[in-house]
Design an enzyme around this catalytic site. Structure first.
Site, PDB file in Angstrom:
ATOM      1  N   ASP A  18     -35.644  -7.280  39.190  1.00 51.37           N
ATOM      2  CA  ASP A  18     -35.295  -8.390  40.084  1.00 51.37           C
ATOM      3  C   ASP A  18     -35.455  -8.002  41.544  1.00 51.37           C
ATOM      4  O   ASP A  18     -35.795  -8.824  42.387  1.00 51.37           O
ATOM      5  CB  ASP A  18     -33.862  -8.854  39.826  1.00 51.37           C
ATOM      6  CG  ASP A  18     -33.699  -9.479  38.454  1.00 51.37           C
ATOM      7  OD1 ASP A  18     -34.676 -10.036  37.943  1.00 51.37           O
ATOM      8  OD2 ASP A  18     -32.586  -9.408  37.895  1.00 51.37           O
ATOM      9  N   LYS A  21     -27.846 -10.650  37.558  1.00 47.68           N
ATOM     10  CA  LYS A  21     -27.661 -11.606  36.472  1.00 47.68           C
ATOM     11  C   LYS A  21     -26.541 -12.588  36.792  1.00 47.68           C
ATOM     12  O   LYS A  21     -25.411 -12.186  37.063  1.00 47.68           O
ATOM     13  CB  LYS A  21     -27.326 -10.875  35.161  1.00 47.68           C
ATOM     14  CG  LYS A  21     -28.413  -9.914  34.690  1.00 47.68           C
ATOM     15  CD  LYS A  21     -29.700 -10.651  34.343  1.00 47.68           C
ATOM     16  CE  LYS A  21     -30.760  -9.694  33.834  1.00 47.68           C
ATOM     17  NZ  LYS A  21     -32.072 -10.366  33.644  1.00 47.68           N
ATOM     18  N   ASP A  54     -30.975  -5.056  38.971  1.00 52.02           N
ATOM     19  CA  ASP A  54     -31.058  -6.176  38.036  1.00 52.02           C
ATOM     20  C   ASP A  54     -29.895  -7.112  38.346  1.00 52.02           C
ATOM     21  O   ASP A  54     -28.726  -6.689  38.309  1.00 52.02           O
ATOM     22  CB  ASP A  54     -30.956  -5.661  36.594  1.00 52.02           C
ATOM     23  CG  ASP A  54     -31.461  -6.684  35.579  1.00 52.02           C
ATOM     24  OD1 ASP A  54     -31.838  -7.782  36.005  1.00 52.02           O
ATOM     25  OD2 ASP A  54     -31.452  -6.381  34.384  1.00 52.02           O
TER      26      ASP A  54
END
Length: 581
Positions: A450, A469, A467
């Protein structure tokens, strides 16, 4: 006087903000359907509805409502129903029949809803909370029977606070602002419904691709609800001659490099300058009375009714007092309605009124409303004084965040909304780049993490694979996403094109030789420490899981010179990140 009305109805309507409706002639027709003396009302009753609406879709009920005097039509009958596929949906709403579509002789329920919102926002139609019905206002009748409709539409637009705000932001004739720049200064900061895509992230994404389709998708699809509102309002003002379209060459700092590209934007016209001066009040013209509604004060989230009530009551207090009021006195007023709030929360709401398009003078401890606002009802529901845990958390930490903008509080909403994962990624990356002082880039997409962060100074040089989320009930770090992170760690270690053709690791400078991994989310569930340690064990690369609340506190510490990126590195130790003292 702003009236507080007791009501047992808990219907909520999305008033105050409009998307994707721009046909001014159609707006005039929608207003005219409520006037039984208008030629369009007659055309609707005698031709459009009989032809377009089948008996089983409510034809008789629609005609009865239109023939009742005075005309007052309930929401469902106006808008119709949502059926899929949209291309095959029948005409089952009066506004659907009133407006010709691009491919059919009627529109669907969503554009019909937006036309009703638009008429309501401009003060041409009014809403009755107890009956869930709409009727025409005196201003609406004047529009229907006016010879010069454009003048009335301009005055209505400049009485609508968000439109006035957008024209005001463009008051300098040399300025061209994109929809993202306009949206970034529109509405209440720190919540999901009023968050814009970061402009630097958009420009960086455009600058990083030469693929025509991908560039087109970024330009057309990457926008939040607020960006859509800003674009829609600006386009109205273009059609009214107050603004004009233009393009803008943009160069911005993004991490450690400059990104550049071109975006469309808006500029004020000489006509717009004149109308803005008049609407702002001068020796010959009084300031325009502003049209506000309870619903425009919040648009999303489980707490939106609470936020609408709180902000409506604050505005009522300021409007009734007609003088400078301390934030402490406003808090005392809210207590009368069982709303316990801090002065920091009240001040943020007052600043939100300014972003909304209202004129206020504000200092550290008080505010005064300079505008005259229209009467608007505040529906007082039972049990509306209890906040959600998320809103309580946001309000508790406002006073603790002393060095970063409260705009970042919106990350607390986005982190728990998996439908807005890309926006969450971009806003989180904006926090890391702008407030922490990291370099790096938001990546996302197929076969890339990401984002990546790094610092490369004499005192500190390390990189982080990130990352991010957004999960509604907490992130559990499932096996598939652990494996994905392990793959990125391996690719970064080996750096072979045959492992990943996009070679995302080239973002890291060659001097950066220490690496970590990090997961960022709203909250975490399960045994995160065990999972993090398993990832770290494979390639001997440490990592952390950081909640977005912790990320905000760390950013504030860094901006307050109470923590450095060297200190930050010490906290990456195979567990949930803890704020270093």
């Amino acid at each position: 006087m702003i009236n507080i009305i007791q009501t047992t109805s808990k219907k909520t309507r999305a008033f105050g903000w409009v998307q994707d409706s721009g046909n001014l002639d159609a707006l005039c027709d929608v207003v005219a359907l409520f006037d039984e003396t208008s030629p369009f009302h007659k055309e609707l009753v005698e031709n459009k509805i009989p032809i377009l609406v089948a008996e089983e879709n409510g034809k008789a009920e629609m005609l009865k409502a239109l023939n009742t005097q005075p005309v007052a039509i309930n929401y469902k009958l106006l808008i119709g129903s949502h059926t899929t596929p949209r291309s095959e949906s029948p005409c089952d709403g009066i506004v659907q029949a009133a407006v010709k579509g691009q491919k059919r002789d009627y529109i669907g329920d969503w554009p019909a809803d937006n036309f009703v919102r638009w008429g309501h926002a401009f003060g041409f139609i009014a809403y009755n909370y107890d009956t869930d019905t709409f009727s025409i206002t005196e201003k609406g009748r004047n529009l229907v029977h006016a010879t010069d409709k454009k003048e009335l539409l301009i005055q209505a637009a400049l009485s609508y606070p968000p439109a006035f705000r957008i024209v005001s932001l463009l008051k300098n004739p040399s300025d061209v602002l994109t929809k993202f720049e306009l949206a970034g200064k529109l509405g209440f900061i720190g919540e999901d419904g009023f968050v814009s895509y970061p402009l630097a992230s958009i420009i960086a994404a455009l600058a990083n691709t030469s693929d025509a389709k991908e560039r087109s998708d970024i330009r057309s699809d990457w926008e939040s609800s607020l960006d859509k509102y800003a674009r829609t309002i600006a386009q109205w003002l273009v059609k009214l001659g107050l603004l004009e379209n233009d393009t803008k060459e943009i160069s911005l700092q993004y991490g450690n490099h400059i990104v550049s590209d071109t975006l469309g934007g808006f500029r004020i016209t000489p006509v717009g300058e004149r109308y803005l001066r008049n609407a702002s009040g001068n020796s010959r013209h009084s300031r325009n009375e502003k049209i506000v509604s309870y619903e425009m004060f919040a648009t999303k989230g489980s707490d939106r009714e609470y936020l609408r009530l709180r902000r409506s009551l604050i505005l009522k207090f300021l409007a009734d007092k007609k003088k400078n009021c301390t934030f402490k006195s406003i808090c005392e007023f809210l207590k009368y309605y069982n709303l316990a709030e801090t002065t920091e929360t009240v001040k943020d709401d007052v600043l939100g009124f300014i972003n909304l398009g209202l004129e206020l003078s504000v200092d550290e401890n008080s505010a005064e409303l300079k505008d005259t606002i229209c009467d608007f009802p505040i529906p007082l529901y039972k049990d509306l004084t209890k906040k959600s845990e998320l809103s309580t958390t946001k309000d508790e930490i406002r006073s603790q965040l002393q060095y970063i903008s409260h705009e970042y509080l919106s990350l607390l909403d986005l982190a728990f909304d998996n439908s807005q994962n890309r926006l969450f990624e971009m806003k989180a990356m904006e926090l890391f780049l702008n407030e922490y002082g990291f370099n790096g880039n938001h990546l996302g997409g197929t076969s890339k993490p990401d984002g990546v962060l790094f610092t490369n100074t004499e005192d500190s040089h390390y990189g982080i694979i990130v990352d991010m989320k957004a999960y509604s009930k907490g992130y559990t770090l499932p096996v598939g996403q652990r494996d994905e992170m392990l793959r990125y760690i391996r690719e970064n270690i080996e750096r072979k094109k045959e492992l990943n053709s996009n070679e995302w690791w080239n973002i890291f400078p060659s001097e950066v030789d220490k690496f970590y991994f990090m997961f960022v989310s709203g909250s975490f569930k399960g045994d995160m420490q065990e999972k993090l340690e398993k990832i770290a064990l494979v390639h001997d690369v440490k990592g952390s899981a950081m909640s977005i609340l912790t990320a905000l506190f760390v950013a504030d510490k860094i901006q307050g010179k109470k923590m450095t990126l060297q200190d930050f590195e010490k906290g990456i130790c195979n567990t949930e990140y803890k704020v270093c003292s």
